[in-house]
Design an enzyme around this catalytic site. Structure first.
Site, PDB file in Angstrom:
ATOM      1  N   CYS A  85       0.829  -1.205   0.000  1.00 37.61           N
ATOM      2  CA  CYS A  85       0.000   0.000   0.000  1.00 37.61           C
ATOM      3  C   CYS A  85       0.864   1.256   0.000  1.00 37.61           C
ATOM      4  CB  CYS A  85      -0.855  -0.016   1.260  1.00 37.61           C
ATOM      5  SG  CYS A  85      -1.513   1.589   1.640  1.00 37.61           S
ATOM      6  N   ILE A  86       0.476   2.227  -0.822  1.00 36.61           N
ATOM      7  CA  ILE A  86       1.145   3.531  -0.746  1.00 36.61           C
ATOM      8  C   ILE A  86       0.118   4.637  -0.511  1.00 36.61           C
ATOM      9  CG2 ILE A  86       3.251   2.914  -2.005  1.00 36.61           C
ATOM     10  CD1 ILE A  86       1.953   4.093  -4.545  1.00 36.61           C
TER      11      ILE A  86
END
Ligand SMILES: NC(=O)C1=CN([C@@H]2O[C@H](COP(=O)(O)OP(=O)(O)OC[C@H]3O[C@@H](n4cnc5c(N)ncnc54)[C@H](OP(=O)(O)O)[C@@H]3O)[C@@H](O)[C@H]2O)C=CC1
Ligand SMILES: Nc1nc2c(ncn2[C@@H]2O[C@H](COP(=O)(O)O)[C@@H](O)[C@H]2O)c(=O)[nH]1
Length: 327
Positions: free
Chosen positions: A175-176
């Site tokens: 996840c970013i």
């Protein structure tokens, strides 16, 4: 919010053992009308699950959620699972064509046992409308809605008809979102889970941020009925991600559902790709998870998962790994 912590910050406190063997501990869990071997479900991502793995999991008594990224295969997938007497558990989004898909399932009297609404920001009218649409078209289907990160969101989705909510915005390994938007439960997922679970009147699924098997027990302690896991399931022989060899070592590809690799374009990218070490057969990990959970139950002083929900805990000042690697 007081008491913000994550998995690494917590240690559960042992209680007097009441079993003579860890094998006497039962880590099974009920979700909806079915009981599953473990309170664990592999993430509904394209490098984590495919039809073969879904079938294997269902046959062996584990919960699964098929991903939604090959939408044209979903109808026949439900038919195939039902033809084998297995539960059908699929994912949907919220775009107009998804409404038509749900209508088509209803028209064909194909009723999946579980449907997961799989959206980044689940506290939205779009998800509430989809919950209501599924409940109207397929009232027997158990609806899991997410993802959310607040008690308000849990209550609203439950009130709209969701049978369970999924908690976790941004704690995932690929996840970013947390970096690109500044929002989410990354870094305090366990505290967010506790916050949400206290408000919930239906099951909560903790999603993302699980890095060790002990984190599963910690999730149960802080209110999860089930835990969704991506990265720990990405490296298996059966995992759908590409296998690559580097310096004589095998790795498997693991990419985010909102990554450029999944989307095929660089638009609203909130996920990345990485490679995880190859780690053998999926069943070996499931068996190890089962044994570790059985052991956790014994440390909790009981013989089933519920005993973990009542143990005391401490917030440790330093990382429990103290600079060491896990393995
Ligand atoms: N758990 C997590 O932390 C996260 C998970 N993901 C995963 O990535 C995948 C793609 O997610 P998602 O982009 O939601 O799915 P979709 O690409 O299917 O988008 C669903 C719909 O919601 C809209 N939408 C998406 N995000 C927002 C937002 N922040 N505000 C308003 N509207 C929004 C989209 O429009 P438009 O694209 O035009 O905005 C689209 O119409 C899912 O599998 C999801 O689980 C992604 C990010 C975070
Ligand atoms: N922000 C994003 N989150 C994503 C993306 N693809 C999946 N996910 C979430 O991560 C978990 C798995 O987390 P892990 O720590 O166990 O690896 C998964 O279930 C989704 O909720 C993405 O592209 N961006």
């Amino acid at each position: 919010m007081e008491n913000v912590f994550d998995y690494e910050d917590i240690q559960l406190i042992p209680a007097k053992c009441v079993v003579n063997s860890r094998s006497a501990c039962d880590p099974s869990v009920k979700l909806g009308n079915h009981t599953f071997k473990l309170p664990v479900v592999p993430a509904n991502m394209q490098t984590i699950i495919d039809e073969t793995i879904a079938t294997q999991l269902a046959q062996e008594g584990y919960f699964y959620v098929m991903h939604r990224f090959e939408p044209e295969t979903r109808l026949s997938f439900v038919e195939k699972m039902h033809a084998q007497g297995l539960i059908a558990s699929i994912s949907v989004g919220v775009k107009p064509e998804e409404y038509e898909f749900v209508q088509m399932l209803a028209a064909k009297e194909l009723v999946p046992e579980y449907i997961t609404i799989d959206i980044a920001h689940g506290h939205s009218t779009a998800v509430i409308d989809m919950i209501q649409h599924i409940k109207q078209q397929l009232p027997e289907t158990f609806v899991i809605a997410g993802n959310v990160g607040t008690p308000e969101a849990v209550r609203e989705l439950e009130n709209a008809g969701a049978d369970a909510t999924k908690v976790g915005i941004g704690p995932g390994k690929v996840c970013i979102t947390k970096i690109k938007t500044g929002f989410g439960t990354g870094g305090w997922q366990l505290a967010a889970l506790r916050w949400c679970a206290k408000a919930a009147s239906k099951p909560v699924i903790a999603d993302g941020g699980i890095r060790t098997h002990g984190d599963i027990a910690k999730s149960i302690r802080f209110g999860a009925t089930m835990v969704m896991i991506g990265s720990l399931f990405a490296g298996h022989e059966e995992s759908p991600g590409e296998t690559v060899e580097r310096d004589g070592k095998l790795y498997k590809e693991y990419f985010g559902s909102a990554s450029e690799f999944q989307k095929g374009e660089k638009k609203n990218v909130e996920g990345k790709k990485m490679y995880v070490e190859h780690k053998g057969a999926l069943q070996d990990t499931l068996t190890e998870m089962e044994q570790d959970l059985q052991s956790a139950i014994s440390y909790a002083g009981g013989s089933d998962l519920d005993s973990i929900r009542h143990v005391d805990y401490v917030i440790v000042k330093n990382s429990i790994f103290n600079g060491d690697k896990v393995y």
